[in-house]
Scaffold this motif. Structure first.
Motif, PDB file in Angstrom:
ATOM      1  N   ASP A 160       0.817  -1.220   0.000  1.00  0.00           N
ATOM      2  CA  ASP A 160       0.000   0.000   0.000  1.00  0.00           C
ATOM      3  C   ASP A 160       0.849   1.268   0.000  1.00  0.00           C
ATOM      4  O   ASP A 160       0.489   2.270  -0.621  1.00  0.00           O
ATOM      5  CB  ASP A 160      -0.926   0.019   1.228  1.00  0.00           C
ATOM      6  N   LYS A 161       1.975   1.236   0.699  1.00  0.00           N
ATOM      7  CA  LYS A 161       2.784   2.436   0.855  1.00  0.00           C
ATOM      8  C   LYS A 161       4.024   2.452  -0.041  1.00  0.00           C
ATOM      9  O   LYS A 161       4.889   3.318   0.109  1.00  0.00           O
ATOM     10  CB  LYS A 161       3.192   2.605   2.325  1.00  0.00           C
ATOM     11  N   THR A 162       4.101   1.530  -0.983  1.00  0.00           N
ATOM     12  CA  THR A 162       5.239   1.518  -1.901  1.00  0.00           C
ATOM     13  C   THR A 162       5.137   2.675  -2.882  1.00  0.00           C
ATOM     14  O   THR A 162       4.121   2.812  -3.571  1.00  0.00           O
ATOM     15  CB  THR A 162       5.286   0.203  -2.699  1.00  0.00           C
ATOM     16  N   PRO A 163       6.140   3.542  -2.966  1.00  0.00           N
ATOM     17  CA  PRO A 163       6.101   4.631  -3.955  1.00  0.00           C
ATOM     18  C   PRO A 163       6.021   4.074  -5.369  1.00  0.00           C
ATOM     19  O   PRO A 163       6.747   3.140  -5.722  1.00  0.00           O
ATOM     20  CB  PRO A 163       7.426   5.370  -3.715  1.00  0.00           C
ATOM     21  N   LYS A 164       5.157   4.634  -6.190  1.00  0.00           N
ATOM     22  CA  LYS A 164       4.990   4.141  -7.552  1.00  0.00           C
ATOM     23  C   LYS A 164       6.276   4.272  -8.357  1.00  0.00           C
ATOM     24  O   LYS A 164       6.561   3.442  -9.228  1.00  0.00           O
ATOM     25  CB  LYS A 164       3.859   4.891  -8.250  1.00  0.00           C
ATOM     26  N   VAL A 165       7.048   5.296  -8.070  1.00  0.00           N
ATOM     27  CA  VAL A 165       8.278   5.515  -8.828  1.00  0.00           C
ATOM     28  C   VAL A 165       9.232   4.329  -8.678  1.00  0.00           C
ATOM     29  O   VAL A 165       9.997   4.011  -9.600  1.00  0.00           O
ATOM     30  CB  VAL A 165       8.962   6.839  -8.400  1.00  0.00           C
ATOM     31  N   ASP A 166       9.177   3.625  -7.541  1.00  0.00           N
ATOM     32  CA  ASP A 166      10.027   2.442  -7.350  1.00  0.00           C
ATOM     33  C   ASP A 166       9.617   1.324  -8.304  1.00  0.00           C
ATOM     34  O   ASP A 166      10.466   0.613  -8.850  1.00  0.00           O
ATOM     35  CB  ASP A 166       9.930   1.946  -5.904  1.00  0.00           C
ATOM     36  N   ALA A 167       8.304   1.170  -8.508  1.00  0.00           N
ATOM     37  CA  ALA A 167       7.808   0.154  -9.430  1.00  0.00           C
ATOM     38  C   ALA A 167       8.179   0.501 -10.869  1.00  0.00           C
ATOM     39  O   ALA A 167       8.570  -0.373 -11.655  1.00  0.00           O
ATOM     40  CB  ALA A 167       6.297   0.007  -9.287  1.00  0.00           C
ATOM     41  N   ILE A 168       8.083   1.783 -11.219  1.00  0.00           N
ATOM     42  CA  ILE A 168       8.441   2.218 -12.582  1.00  0.00           C
ATOM     43  C   ILE A 168       9.923   1.986 -12.837  1.00  0.00           C
ATOM     44  O   ILE A 168      10.322   1.522 -13.907  1.00  0.00           O
ATOM     45  CB  ILE A 168       8.081   3.706 -12.771  1.00  0.00           C
ATOM     46  N   ARG A 169      10.735   2.286 -11.844  1.00  0.00           N
ATOM     47  CA  ARG A 169      12.187   2.068 -11.975  1.00  0.00           C
ATOM     48  C   ARG A 169      12.483   0.576 -12.188  1.00  0.00           C
ATOM     49  O   ARG A 169      13.342   0.210 -13.010  1.00  0.00           O
ATOM     50  CB  ARG A 169      12.906   2.583 -10.730  1.00  0.00           C
ATOM     51  N   ASP A 170      11.789  -0.269 -11.468  1.00  0.00           N
ATOM     52  CA  ASP A 170      11.976  -1.713 -11.602  1.00  0.00           C
ATOM     53  C   ASP A 170      11.631  -2.182 -13.016  1.00  0.00           C
ATOM     54  O   ASP A 170      12.350  -3.002 -13.606  1.00  0.00           O
ATOM     55  CB  ASP A 170      11.091  -2.437 -10.569  1.00  0.00           C
ATOM     56  N   SER A 193      19.457   6.875  -5.763  1.00  0.00           N
ATOM     57  CA  SER A 193      19.788   7.875  -4.739  1.00  0.00           C
ATOM     58  C   SER A 193      18.974   9.155  -4.907  1.00  0.00           C
ATOM     59  O   SER A 193      19.038  10.055  -4.067  1.00  0.00           O
ATOM     60  CB  SER A 193      21.287   8.207  -4.781  1.00  0.00           C
ATOM     61  N   LYS A 194      18.205   9.240  -6.016  1.00  0.00           N
ATOM     62  CA  LYS A 194      17.460  10.458  -6.302  1.00  0.00           C
ATOM     63  C   LYS A 194      15.959  10.218  -6.289  1.00  0.00           C
ATOM     64  O   LYS A 194      15.484   9.166  -6.706  1.00  0.00           O
ATOM     65  CB  LYS A 194      17.852  11.015  -7.679  1.00  0.00           C
ATOM     66  N   ASP A 195      15.235  11.208  -5.813  1.00  0.00           N
ATOM     67  CA  ASP A 195      13.794  11.266  -6.003  1.00  0.00           C
ATOM     68  C   ASP A 195      13.576  12.268  -7.134  1.00  0.00           C
ATOM     69  O   ASP A 195      13.894  13.451  -6.980  1.00  0.00           O
ATOM     70  CB  ASP A 195      13.095  11.743  -4.730  1.00  0.00           C
ATOM     71  N   PRO A 196      13.070  11.828  -8.285  1.00  0.00           N
ATOM     72  CA  PRO A 196      12.914  12.755  -9.420  1.00  0.00           C
ATOM     73  C   PRO A 196      12.146  14.023  -9.072  1.00  0.00           C
ATOM     74  O   PRO A 196      12.408  15.083  -9.640  1.00  0.00           O
ATOM     75  CB  PRO A 196      12.145  11.913 -10.448  1.00  0.00           C
ATOM     76  N   PHE A 197      11.231  13.927  -8.112  1.00  0.00           N
ATOM     77  CA  PHE A 197      10.412  15.083  -7.761  1.00  0.00           C
ATOM     78  C   PHE A 197      11.155  16.067  -6.865  1.00  0.00           C
ATOM     79  O   PHE A 197      10.643  17.146  -6.577  1.00  0.00           O
ATOM     80  CB  PHE A 197       9.108  14.625  -7.103  1.00  0.00           C
ATOM     81  N   ASP A 198      12.361  15.687  -6.433  1.00  0.00           N
ATOM     82  CA  ASP A 198      13.229  16.619  -5.710  1.00  0.00           C
ATOM     83  C   ASP A 198      14.222  17.285  -6.655  1.00  0.00           C
ATOM     84  O   ASP A 198      15.028  18.109  -6.228  1.00  0.00           O
ATOM     85  CB  ASP A 198      13.995  15.893  -4.606  1.00  0.00           C
ATOM     86  N   GLU A 199      14.184  16.907  -7.930  1.00  0.00           N
ATOM     87  CA  GLU A 199      15.102  17.450  -8.918  1.00  0.00           C
ATOM     88  C   GLU A 199      14.384  18.528  -9.737  1.00  0.00           C
ATOM     89  O   GLU A 199      13.471  19.188  -9.248  1.00  0.00           O
ATOM     90  CB  GLU A 199      15.625  16.309  -9.806  1.00  0.00           C
ATOM     91  N   LYS A 200      14.749  18.711 -10.978  1.00  0.00           N
ATOM     92  CA  LYS A 200      14.127  19.732 -11.821  1.00  0.00           C
ATOM     93  C   LYS A 200      12.812  19.203 -12.380  1.00  0.00           C
ATOM     94  O   LYS A 200      12.797  18.228 -13.134  1.00  0.00           O
ATOM     95  CB  LYS A 200      15.063  20.124 -12.966  1.00  0.00           C
ATOM     96  N   ILE A 201      11.698  19.851 -12.009  1.00  0.00           N
ATOM     97  CA  ILE A 201      10.391  19.403 -12.453  1.00  0.00           C
ATOM     98  C   ILE A 201       9.680  20.501 -13.250  1.00  0.00           C
ATOM     99  O   ILE A 201       9.997  21.679 -13.120  1.00  0.00           O
ATOM    100  CB  ILE A 201       9.495  18.963 -11.270  1.00  0.00           C
ATOM    101  N   ASP A 202       8.745  20.082 -14.067  1.00  0.00           N
ATOM    102  CA  ASP A 202       7.929  21.022 -14.833  1.00  0.00           C
ATOM    103  C   ASP A 202       6.580  20.362 -15.077  1.00  0.00           C
ATOM    104  O   ASP A 202       6.377  19.186 -14.731  1.00  0.00           O
ATOM    105  CB  ASP A 202       8.609  21.395 -16.153  1.00  0.00           C
ATOM    106  N   VAL A 203       5.645  21.097 -15.678  1.00  0.00           N
ATOM    107  CA  VAL A 203       4.296  20.573 -15.879  1.00  0.00           C
ATOM    108  C   VAL A 203       3.793  20.889 -17.277  1.00  0.00           C
ATOM    109  O   VAL A 203       4.290  21.797 -17.946  1.00  0.00           O
ATOM    110  CB  VAL A 203       3.294  21.164 -14.844  1.00  0.00           C
ATOM    111  N   ILE A 204       2.808  20.112 -17.703  1.00  0.00           N
ATOM    112  CA  ILE A 204       1.985  20.476 -18.846  1.00  0.00           C
ATOM    113  C   ILE A 204       0.573  20.687 -18.303  1.00  0.00           C
ATOM    114  O   ILE A 204       0.140  19.988 -17.383  1.00  0.00           O
ATOM    115  CB  ILE A 204       1.985  19.403 -19.949  1.00  0.00           C
TER     116      ILE A 204
END
Length: 242
Positions: A81-91, A196-207
């Motif tokens: 339930d608490k697994t970050p989705k980004v970890d699954a995408i990376r896998d 070692s990185k959380d993409p959302f702590d890096e350079k982000i932008d939106v559409i």
């Protein structure tokens, strides 16, 4: 340019039960996101696109095989339930690169529970990621409420206070704010693969997508609302998908 599209959905759901694979207008909900990804691939001859479904559900595997897209099973430790989705995408990224023997440049994740998207929205997210050299670009819609003007919250003492206590006399003067509509996320591959990185702590932008595309299915009521919207308002607008 090599692009991987991921479509991730766990078997369980606490809001709307088994929402990712429930019938929606005659097909499993996941079908519409797969169809969006396939249409994007068909209309992107300048790109080399692979599509991969990721789940711990056998129904998802059967659908992926029927739709002729890749399937990567999600390990149990990434299906909590608490697994970050980004970890699954990376896998998925790591396993697909090993399977295909190549390196992707960008990963686009399309959320199953937010099917109101157009091919041009997916393209816009990718192009903005490339142009701005962002680590992640995601879709948003203009927010109906604004914390600088007409939102309150409860503080630690239980007192109701203004969310952003700034003196704006009209909403138009307040800073623009957006709702993340959980539809499209485009990641730079090198940032995503770096644990070692959380993409959302890096350079982000939106559409920015239209305000009406804000609904995503999280609770039972959302499922009913989305079906009503598509049947009565969006069937023609999204006739390529539904």
């Amino acid at each position: 340019m090599n692009v991987l599209i991921t479509i991730c959905g766990r078997a369980g759901s606490k809001g709307a039960k088994n929402k990712n694979f429930r019938l929606f207008l005659g097909n499993p909900l996941i079908y519409y996101t797969i169809k969006s990804a396939k249409l994007f691939k068909e209309n992107s001859l300048d790109l080399k696109v692979d599509i991969c479904v990721n789940s711990d559900n056998l129904i998802a595997k059967e659908i992926a095989e029927r739709e002729k897209v890749f399937f990567v099973e999600r390990p149990s430790e990434l299906a909590m339930d608490k697994t970050p989705k980004v970890d699954a995408i990376r896998d998925v990224l790591i396993k697909m690169e090993k399977e295909k023997g190549k390196k992707y440049d960008y990963v686009i994740d399309l959320d199953i529970t937010a099917p109101l998207r157009k091919i041009k929205d997916i393209r816009n997210a990718l192009e903005k990621t490339v142009k701005t050299r962002s680590d992640v670009v995601f879709s948003v819609v203009p927010a109906r409420r604004n914390p600088y003007f007409n939102m309150v919250e409860k503080d630690k003492k239980g007192k109701i206070v203004f969310s952003k206590p700034v003196a704006y006399t009209c909403r138009q003067d307040a800073p623009e704010v957006y709702d993340m509509n959980a539809s499209i996320y485009c990641y730079d591959r090198n940032t995503l693969v770096d644990v070692s990185k959380d993409p959302f702590d890096e350079k982000i932008d939106v559409i920015i997508m239209p305000e009406v595309y804000v609904v995503d299915i999280d609770h039972e009521e959302d499922f009913n609302v989305m079906e009503c919207l598509v049947k009565n308002y969006y069937k023609d607008e999204f006739n390529e998908i539904f």
